[in-house]
Design an enzyme around this catalytic site. Structure first.
Site, PDB file in Angstrom:
ATOM      1  N   ASP A   1     -16.348 126.460  38.874  1.00 19.17           N
ATOM      2  CA  ASP A   1     -17.634 126.797  38.298  1.00 19.17           C
ATOM      3  C   ASP A   1     -18.369 127.688  39.290  1.00 19.17           C
ATOM      4  OD1 ASP A   1     -19.971 126.571  36.597  1.00 19.17           O
ATOM      5  OD2 ASP A   1     -19.138 124.656  35.930  1.00 19.17           O
TER       6      ASP A   1
ATOM      7  N   ASP B   1     -15.891 103.780  44.739  1.00 21.81           N
ATOM      8  CA  ASP B   1     -17.324 103.958  45.001  1.00 21.81           C
ATOM      9  C   ASP B   1     -18.103 104.267  43.719  1.00 21.81           C
ATOM     10  OD1 ASP B   1     -16.602 106.541  44.492  1.00 21.81           O
ATOM     11  OD2 ASP B   1     -17.374 107.391  46.357  1.00 21.81           O
TER      12      ASP B   1
ATOM     13  N   GLU C   1     -21.100 131.774  30.778  1.00 23.26           N
ATOM     14  CA  GLU C   1     -21.967 130.896  29.994  1.00 23.26           C
ATOM     15  C   GLU C   1     -23.243 131.669  29.698  1.00 23.26           C
ATOM     16  OE1 GLU C   1     -24.644 126.874  30.065  1.00 23.26           O
ATOM     17  OE2 GLU C   1     -24.660 128.367  31.637  1.00 23.26           O
TER      18      GLU C   1
ATOM     19  N   ASN D   1     -11.418 105.604  44.699  1.00 16.93           N
ATOM     20  CA  ASN D   1     -11.693 104.775  45.867  1.00 16.93           C
ATOM     21  C   ASN D   1     -12.774 103.714  45.655  1.00 16.93           C
ATOM     22  OD1 ASN D   1     -13.856 106.450  45.717  1.00 16.93           O
ATOM     23  ND2 ASN D   1     -13.815 107.126  47.848  1.00 16.93           N
TER      24      ASN D   1
ATOM     25  N   HIS E   1     -20.246 119.719  29.202  1.00 12.18           N
ATOM     26  CA  HIS E   1     -21.054 118.716  29.907  1.00 12.18           C
ATOM     27  C   HIS E   1     -22.538 118.812  29.567  1.00 12.18           C
ATOM     28  CE1 HIS E   1     -21.547 122.386  32.052  1.00 12.18           C
ATOM     29  NE2 HIS E   1     -22.548 121.875  32.725  1.00 12.18           N
ATOM     30  N   ASP E   2     -22.947 119.827  28.820  1.00 14.91           N
ATOM     31  CA  ASP E   2     -24.342 119.934  28.396  1.00 14.91           C
ATOM     32  C   ASP E   2     -24.541 119.450  26.963  1.00 14.91           C
ATOM     33  OD1 ASP E   2     -25.123 121.108  30.810  1.00 14.91           O
ATOM     34  OD2 ASP E   2     -24.823 123.146  30.063  1.00 14.91           O
TER      35      ASP E   2
ATOM     36  N   ASP F   1     -12.247 107.702  39.281  1.00 11.63           N
ATOM     37  CA  ASP F   1     -12.634 107.298  40.637  1.00 11.63           C
ATOM     38  C   ASP F   1     -11.435 106.646  41.335  1.00 11.63           C
ATOM     39  OD1 ASP F   1     -13.873 106.375  42.917  1.00 11.63           O
ATOM     40  OD2 ASP F   1     -14.787 104.639  41.908  1.00 11.63           O
TER      41      ASP F   1
ATOM     42  N   ASP G   1     -13.493 111.489  41.617  1.00 17.11           N
ATOM     43  CA  ASP G   1     -13.181 112.294  42.800  1.00 17.11           C
ATOM     44  C   ASP G   1     -11.874 113.066  42.628  1.00 17.11           C
ATOM     45  OD1 ASP G   1     -11.154 110.285  43.356  1.00 17.11           O
ATOM     46  OD2 ASP G   1     -12.828 109.025  44.028  1.00 17.11           O
TER      47      ASP G   1
ATOM     48  N   ASP H   1     -21.781 130.243  35.421  1.00 20.56           N
ATOM     49  CA  ASP H   1     -22.992 129.552  34.979  1.00 20.56           C
ATOM     50  C   ASP H   1     -24.140 130.539  34.728  1.00 20.56           C
ATOM     51  OD1 ASP H   1     -24.186 126.789  34.732  1.00 20.56           O
ATOM     52  OD2 ASP H   1     -25.571 127.593  36.230  1.00 20.56           O
TER      53      ASP H   1
HETATM   54  O1  ISL Z   1     -28.336 122.219  28.086  1.00 19.84           O
HETATM   55  C1  ISL Z   1     -29.193 123.046  28.018  1.00 19.84           C
HETATM   56  C2  ISL Z   1     -30.517 122.836  27.485  1.00 19.84           C
HETATM   57  O2  ISL Z   1     -30.529 121.925  26.495  1.00 19.84           O
HETATM   58  C3  ISL Z   1     -28.956 124.371  28.399  1.00 19.84           C
HETATM   59  O3  ISL Z   1     -30.068 125.146  28.223  1.00 19.84           O
HETATM   60  C4  ISL Z   1     -28.504 124.516  29.810  1.00 19.84           C
HETATM   61  O4  ISL Z   1     -29.530 124.226  30.693  1.00 19.84           O
HETATM   62  C5  ISL Z   1     -28.071 125.934  29.944  1.00 19.84           C
HETATM   63  O5  ISL Z   1     -26.978 126.050  29.082  1.00 19.84           O
HETATM   64  C6  ISL Z   1     -27.630 126.277  31.331  1.00 19.84           C
HETATM   65  O6  ISL Z   1     -26.594 125.435  31.699  1.00 19.84           O
HETATM   66  C7  ISL Z   1     -25.991 125.584  32.920  1.00 19.84           C
HETATM   67  O7  ISL Z   1     -26.874 125.797  33.984  1.00 19.84           O
HETATM   68  C8  ISL Z   1     -27.760 124.735  34.310  1.00 19.84           C
HETATM   69  C9  ISL Z   1     -27.077 123.383  34.384  1.00 19.84           C
HETATM   70  O8  ISL Z   1     -28.047 122.385  34.387  1.00 19.84           O
HETATM   71  C10 ISL Z   1     -26.124 123.166  33.240  1.00 19.84           C
HETATM   72  O9  ISL Z   1     -25.433 121.962  33.410  1.00 19.84           O
HETATM   73  C11 ISL Z   1     -25.191 124.330  33.207  1.00 19.84           C
HETATM   74  O10 ISL Z   1     -24.176 124.212  32.261  1.00 19.84           O
HETATM   75  C12 ISL Z   1     -28.359 125.096  35.634  1.00 19.84           C
HETATM   76  O11 ISL Z   1     -27.341 125.418  36.544  1.00 19.84           O
HETATM   77 CA    CA Z   2     -14.773 107.997  44.261  1.00 24.85          CA
END
Ligand code: ISL
Ligand code: CA
Length: 536
Positions: free
Chosen positions: A98, A25, A241, A23, A314-315, A21, A29, A199
């Site tokens: 993405d 907030d 993905e 700034n 991130h999942d 971050d 960013d 995605d």
């Molecule tokens: O993390 C999951 C469930 O436990 C996955 O099923 C995830 O939802 C799936 O891999 C799809 O992921 C992607 O699309 C989603 C988003 O929420 C995730 O962050 C993204 O990586 C919807 O856009």
């Molecule tokens: Ca910020």
């Protein structure tokens, strides 16, 4: 050896909300990212994938896009973005964005129009259906546990949302939608963006009679069109993905002959340690199975495709928590996992903080959990397990685990923000942070840096054919062979030591995660999570 650039990519994923971050907030960013590009460069990274930074109401933290052509104001402006791209390119770093095109936000202008009524010109941009026998059009449920159909009272139809109801699915059967998407993709590629992470890309075509909404009948046709009109002319790298793929299905999407995507992630190993692959339902982790799955993919794509190797994103929670030993052997297990994966053939993907062996935070109360998957599961989890056990499960395997801010240093605000962070900071930031990792001799960070260097410079590690020699639970041994030359990767996937008889003569150690590794004697002592890459 010359190859497509995506095979040389070492990819670092940034979750913009939590990276840095600038700034105060409390939200990461673009200027924050720019300030850390030298850090990324020093690690040896040549490609960055940034999770969605488009305009979004953030029902699913950016995976619900309301304007594909603009940057979310909390992250900066389009000019900031262009400057970031430029600063990356100056450092020899490419950028993947993405691409979230299975669905938009319900606040996207297309959906706002579409919802206005059956005659609206945008109606067919989304998937609207009449009720069937007074009920849902089919039995699909959304990624987050409810029906995938949402009733719209005013027009008397349902719309489809495979994720939250704030993420209506686009209707790819409409040629206008496909044209809009291709134009948008070219808008970013023409600007200089180098590729995309795509995605849930296997969901874009639907077969409504299917039990689950995977791989519809036009998937390959739609992707091939994107390839011909967008990706190929720009020499773009793309990584899909897609969950639940077999290696053969992955090849249908990524074989160079198919002309669709460069790569598709393989996630199968990430389901090990989850009952039926279900998040929040852990079972005993089996390292043999884990390694076998990775090996299966090495064989499955050999000579015909290329692996996309990852352990975190991130999942996912932190890999040390799921597959290693966060309390006792954080450093050893983090570096062993890195060796296991990066020793294999494929393009590696690294999630922010993984390079420092970051571990999950502890969620002490439900208020600290912000992800929609967690909040949606709450009523069920609370009822089934009670608060304490629910929070234990959330602290082990929720998406929030990896989404909390980077710990840049051990201060109160972790060097992430001058203000108040949008989500809790890591409880372990004092002990585990980028600054200490950079400064310690024998750190996870330094190991990753050496490993990445080796991966980039060593042709055997890059191109060599894979062969698994042992995975009997005592030790993992595999071989890579390229133009008659060989490398070995040997490791102990356990928190106890073992002595083994050396299977054959070893040469020089190229990399090891114990500074005093010894391969001279007849018997080889492997300590907890010890890992080595050896020349022979
Ligand atoms: O993390 C999951 C469930 O436990 C996955 O099923 C995830 O939802 C799936 O891999 C799809 O992921 C992607 O699309 C989603 C988003 O929420 C995730 O962050 C993204 O990586 C919807 O856009
Ligand atoms: Ca910020």
């Amino acid at each position: 050896m010359e190859c497509d650039w995506y095979k040389d990519a070492v990819v670092y994923q940034i979750y913009p909300k939590s990276f840095c971050d600038s700034n105060g907030d409390g939200i990461g960013d673009i200027n924050g990212i720019i300030s850390k590009l030298d850090y990324i460069k020093d690690l040896g990274i040549n490609t960055v994938w940034i999770s969605p930074c488009y305009k979004s109401p953030n029902a699913d933290f950016g995976y619900d896009i309301s304007d594909y052509r603009d940057i979310a104001p909390e992250y900066g402006t389009l000019d900031d973005f262009k400057r970031m791209l430029d600063e990356m390119h100056k450092r020899g770093i490419r950028l993947l964005m993405d691409l979230v095109v299975n669905h938009t936000s319900d606040e996207h202008e297309w959906f706002i129009e579409s919802k206005k009524g059956r005659d609206n010109p945008y109606r067919d941009y989304y998937i609207w259906k009449d009720p069937v026998n007074g009920a849902y059009p089919n039995s699909w449920s959304s990624g987050f546990n409810e029906s995938a159909w949402e009733w719209d009272e005013s027009s008397g139809q349902y719309y489809l949302h495979l994720f939250t109801k704030k993420q209506p699915d686009l209707n790819w059967e409409n040629p206008k939608v496909r044209q809009e998407i291709e134009d948008m993709v070219n808008y970013w590629l023409d600007m200089g963006v180098d590729g995309f992470r795509c995605d849930v890309i296997n969901l874009i075509s639907k077969d409504f009679s299917a039990k689950i909404p995977d791989n519809g009948p036009h998937l390959h046709e739609y992707l091939h069109s994107l390839y011909l009109n967008c990706f190929e002319p720009h020499n773009a790298m793309t990584v899909g993905e897609v969950w639940g793929l077999t290696p053969d299905e992955s090849l249908e999407l990524t074989s160079p002959l198919a002309g669709e995507l460069s790569l598709a992630f393989q996630f199968e190993h990430l389901s090990v340690g989850r009952q039926d692959g279900k998040r929040f339902f852990p079972c005993e982790f089996d390292p043999v199975k884990f390694t076998d799955i990775l090996a299966k993919w090495q064989y499955g794509l050999n000579g015909r495709g290329w692996n996309a190797l990852c352990m975190e994103n991130h999942d996912q929670p932190r890999c040390v928590n799921r597959f290693g030993s966060p309390e006792k052997y954080r450093r050893e297990s983090a570096t062993m996992l890195a060796t296991l994966l990066y020793g294999m053939q494929g393009t590696v993907f690294l999630y922010e903080g993984q390079e420092c062996g970051f571990i999950n935070p502890v969620f002490n109360s439900y208020d600290e959990c912000l992800d929609v998957e967690t909040t949606d599961a709450y009523p069920y989890m609370m009822k089934t397990f009670g608060e304490k056990e629910m929070l234990r499960r959330y602290s082990f395997d929720s998406r929030d685990c990896g989404r909390i801010p980077m710990s840049w240093n051990g201060t109160e605000n972790a060097g992430f923000t001058e203000g108040k962070s949008w989500i809790k900071l890591n409880d372990f930031r004092k002990e585990v942070n980028v600054e200490t990792e950079i400064n310690a001799d024998n750190s996870v960070y330094r190991y990753y840096r050496n490993l990445i260097k080796l991966k980039k410079e060593n042709d055997i590690l890059k191109f060599g054919e894979f062969c698994l020699l042992n995975n009997d639970g005592r030790f993992v041994l595999y071989e890579r062979t390229f133009e008659g030359k060989k490398l070995l990767v040997i490791l102990r996937f356990s928190d106890t030591p073992i002595e083994i008889k050396k299977p054959f003569e070893f040469g020089k150690i190229l990399l090891s995660n114990y500074s005093d590794a010894d391969i001279e004697k007849e018997t080889l002592r492997l300590r907890p999570y010890e890992a080595m890459i050896i020349e022979i």
